[in-house]
Design an enzyme around this catalytic site. Structure first.
Site, mmCIF file in Angstrom:
data_model
loop_
_atom_site.group_PDB
_atom_site.id
_atom_site.type_symbol
_atom_site.label_atom_id
_atom_site.label_comp_id
_atom_site.label_asym_id
_atom_site.label_seq_id
_atom_site.Cartn_x
_atom_site.Cartn_y
_atom_site.Cartn_z
ATOM 1 N N GLY A 1 0.810 -1.218 0.000
ATOM 2 C CA GLY A 1 0.000 0.000 0.000
ATOM 3 C C GLY A 1 0.835 1.257 0.000
ATOM 4 O O GLY A 1 0.314 2.339 -0.308
ATOM 5 N N SER A 2 2.110 1.158 0.348
ATOM 6 C CA SER A 2 3.010 2.312 0.261
ATOM 7 C C SER A 2 3.713 2.342 -1.093
ATOM 8 O O SER A 2 3.832 3.400 -1.722
ATOM 9 C CB SER A 2 4.061 2.251 1.371
ATOM 10 O OG SER A 2 3.450 2.329 2.625
ATOM 11 N N SER B 1 7.197 4.246 3.393
ATOM 12 C CA SER B 1 6.621 3.170 4.196
ATOM 13 C C SER B 1 5.642 3.779 5.189
ATOM 14 O O SER B 1 6.037 4.608 6.011
ATOM 15 C CB SER B 1 7.721 2.421 4.955
ATOM 16 O OG SER B 1 7.152 1.592 5.945
ATOM 17 N N SER C 1 4.145 2.495 7.845
ATOM 18 C CA SER C 1 4.557 2.222 9.234
ATOM 19 C C SER C 1 5.952 2.761 9.509
ATOM 20 O O SER C 1 6.303 3.042 10.648
ATOM 21 C CB SER C 1 4.561 0.711 9.480
ATOM 22 O OG SER C 1 5.496 0.095 8.606
ATOM 23 N N THR D 1 8.877 -1.267 7.491
ATOM 24 C CA THR D 1 8.899 -2.387 6.538
ATOM 25 C C THR D 1 10.339 -2.802 6.205
ATOM 26 O O THR D 1 11.188 -1.965 5.902
ATOM 27 C CB THR D 1 8.069 -2.013 5.297
ATOM 28 O OG1 THR D 1 6.728 -1.871 5.750
ATOM 29 C CG2 THR D 1 8.126 -3.062 4.220
ATOM 30 N N ARG E 1 -3.138 1.221 3.016
ATOM 31 C CA ARG E 1 -3.938 1.358 1.786
ATOM 32 C C ARG E 1 -5.001 2.435 1.913
ATOM 33 O O ARG E 1 -5.559 2.883 0.921
ATOM 34 C CB ARG E 1 -4.574 0.015 1.405
ATOM 35 C CG ARG E 1 -5.571 -0.527 2.409
ATOM 36 C CD ARG E 1 -5.940 -1.955 2.049
ATOM 37 N NE ARG E 1 -6.999 -2.501 2.881
ATOM 38 C CZ ARG E 1 -6.836 -2.980 4.108
ATOM 39 N NH1 ARG E 1 -5.634 -2.958 4.671
ATOM 40 N NH2 ARG E 1 -7.861 -3.475 4.787
ATOM 41 N N GLU F 1 -7.233 -7.163 -0.134
ATOM 42 C CA GLU F 1 -7.115 -6.802 1.290
ATOM 43 C C GLU F 1 -8.461 -6.417 1.916
ATOM 44 O O GLU F 1 -8.689 -6.698 3.088
ATOM 45 C CB GLU F 1 -6.106 -5.666 1.461
ATOM 46 C CG GLU F 1 -4.688 -6.107 1.117
ATOM 47 C CD GLU F 1 -3.642 -5.053 1.405
ATOM 48 O OE1 GLU F 1 -3.520 -4.626 2.559
ATOM 49 O OE2 GLU F 1 -2.951 -4.627 0.457
ATOM 50 N N HIS G 1 -0.842 -10.654 -25.533
ATOM 51 C CA HIS G 1 0.199 -11.542 -26.042
ATOM 52 C C HIS G 1 0.304 -12.823 -25.216
ATOM 53 O O HIS G 1 1.253 -13.581 -25.368
ATOM 54 C CB HIS G 1 1.540 -10.789 -26.084
ATOM 55 C CG HIS G 1 1.474 -9.592 -26.990
ATOM 56 N ND1 HIS G 1 1.771 -9.641 -28.336
ATOM 57 C CD2 HIS G 1 1.060 -8.319 -26.746
ATOM 58 C CE1 HIS G 1 1.572 -8.449 -28.880
ATOM 59 N NE2 HIS G 1 1.145 -7.626 -27.933
ATOM 60 N N LYS H 1 4.727 -10.855 8.788
ATOM 61 C CA LYS H 1 5.800 -9.931 9.201
ATOM 62 C C LYS H 1 6.339 -10.338 10.576
ATOM 63 O O LYS H 1 7.547 -10.330 10.811
ATOM 64 C CB LYS H 1 5.274 -8.488 9.245
ATOM 65 C CG LYS H 1 5.078 -7.861 7.868
ATOM 66 C CD LYS H 1 4.618 -6.407 7.970
ATOM 67 C CE LYS H 1 4.430 -5.796 6.591
ATOM 68 N NZ LYS H 1 3.976 -4.413 6.607
HETATM 69 O O1 PA5 Z 1 -1.699 -2.971 2.920
HETATM 70 C C1 PA5 Z 1 -0.794 -3.353 3.652
HETATM 71 O O2 PA5 Z 1 -0.896 -3.427 4.894
HETATM 72 C C2 PA5 Z 1 0.530 -3.731 3.046
HETATM 73 O O3 PA5 Z 1 0.466 -3.815 1.663
HETATM 74 C C3 PA5 Z 1 1.610 -2.724 3.504
HETATM 75 O O4 PA5 Z 1 1.431 -1.487 2.882
HETATM 76 C C4 PA5 Z 1 2.994 -3.301 3.200
HETATM 77 O O5 PA5 Z 1 3.172 -4.481 3.929
HETATM 78 C C5 PA5 Z 1 4.108 -2.339 3.548
HETATM 79 O O6 PA5 Z 1 3.944 -1.808 4.817
HETATM 80 P P1 PA5 Z 1 4.157 -0.242 4.999
HETATM 81 O O7 PA5 Z 1 3.120 0.397 4.120
HETATM 82 O O8 PA5 Z 1 3.928 0.017 6.452
HETATM 83 O O9 PA5 Z 1 5.548 0.043 4.562
#
Ligand code: PA5
Length: 330
Positions: free
Chosen positions: A39-40, A79, A81, A84, A131, A211, A227, A322
């Site tokens: 999500g980042s 990131s 958080s 990551t 996200r 998600e 293709h 994680k």
């Molecule tokens: O949606 C999520 O929780 C993940 O895709 C996170 O974004 C991913 O694990 C990376 O973590 P962060 O966005 O804290 O760097």
């Protein structure tokens, strides 16, 4: 209303927050590498689309370390958080190799390390899920690239995106979102989009369905899918007809041949795979068009969760993986 739907409705304000952000003071560069995951990391894909429009290079790195060729490029470690593993590994590599570096995070190790190691960082407002902070993260990354001179001023396009998204999220949202969600119940969504705006958005649709609705999904960029992907629907007609639903994201900025390919692909596939929806982008600039797809996809993912009785918010599987990785390291 689910809390996730409330968060989705924050998207216009997040984009406006970024538009109002003072241009960060960061090292000037010709090109950039955006390091981030999930999500980042998708903020980097957005930045790459915007940079390509400006004729500039932005490479997105979604793994450990940094590619060997990175040298003069500005590395932007993003990131939500800040903790990551892969993103912090990219920071290790940038620091060890003397590559200019900027962090974007709500806090965590990225912000701590920026203080300790003396690289600039742009803090983004905290929130429960990466996200659901897409506007903050993509907007902050774009502002960093503006500060580096990789792209021009971003505020106007962020404001256009905010206005387009606000319009789409008004009331119950466009009926197309609920209709697509209904047609995807019990099916794997295959989301098609042209290279650039459409395929970044298709990837976002996939990850939001994963998600929020906890369902499998795939995204297919066009023309590449012409293709290979189109051959895959014939061997097991029952599987194609009963288990898959296609969605086509058609962007006004697509190459004319991609528009034709999208239409032909849809016509070919319709005989084998039900079409769950065809979505046209709204807005003028790339960013607005991209976020118009994002807004509808986010609504689809939450509506699908609702229809299947799933709570969109938690992503325990990601957190558990994680934690397991961290345990094995200690
Ligand atoms: O949606 C999520 O929780 C993940 O895709 C996170 O974004 C991913 O694990 C990376 O973590 P962060 O966005 O804290 O760097």
């Amino acid at each position: 209303m689910t809390p996730m739907l409330d968060l989705i409705r924050e998207l216009p304000d997040q984009l406006r927050w970024a538009a109002a952000l003072e241009t960060p003071e960061v090292p000037v560069a010709d090109a950039a590498v955006i390091a981030g995951m999930g999500g980042s990391g998708i903020s980097g894909d957005v930045a790459a689309v915007v940079a390509a429009d400006a004729g500039r290079r932005v490479f997105v790195h979604k793994s450990y370390d940094l590619p060997a060729w990175v040298g003069d490029e500005l590395v932007v470690a993003v990131s939500h958080s800040g903790n990551t593993e892969e993103t912090n590994s990219a920071i290790d590599a940038a620091l060890a190799r003397g590559i200019p570096l900027v962090g974007v995070a709500t806090g965590g190790r990225v912000i701590d390390r920026a203080g300790a190691d003396g690289f600039p960082a742009v803090p983004v407002p905290p929130g429960p899920q990466p996200r659901a902070a897409f506007g903050y993260l993509a907007g902050a990354v774009l502002k960093v690239l503006e500060g580096a001179g990789v792209v021009g001023p971003q505020s106007d396009s962020l404001l256009e995106a905010a206005a387009v998204v606000e319009d789409l999220l008004d009331g119950d949202g466009p009926p197309i979102a609920a209709g697509i969600a209904e047609r995807l119940v019990g099916r794997v969504a295959y989301v098609y989009g042209g290279v650039g705006v459409g395929s970044v958005a298709a990837n976002r649709w996939k990850t939001q369905i994963n998600e929020n609705a906890k369902a499998p999904a795939a995204w297919i960029p066009l023309p590449e899918g012409n293709h290979n992907d189109i051959v895959g629907w014939t061997a097991d007609p029952a599987l194609s007809a009963d288990s898959v639903g296609s969605v086509f994201l058609e962007d006004g900025g697509d190459h004319p041949q991609i528009r034709r390919r999208s239409r032909f692909t849809r016509e070919l596939m319709e005989q084998l795979v039900p079409t769950a929806g065809v979505v046209a982008s709204r807005g003028t600039g790339s960013l607005a068009r991209l976020f118009s797809f994002v807004a509808i996809g986010d609504l689809v993912s939450v509506a699908l969760a609702d229809l299947t009785g799933v709570d969109p918010m938690p992503v325990d599987v990601i957190q558990n993986l994680k934690a397991r990785l961290a345990e094995e390291q200690s």
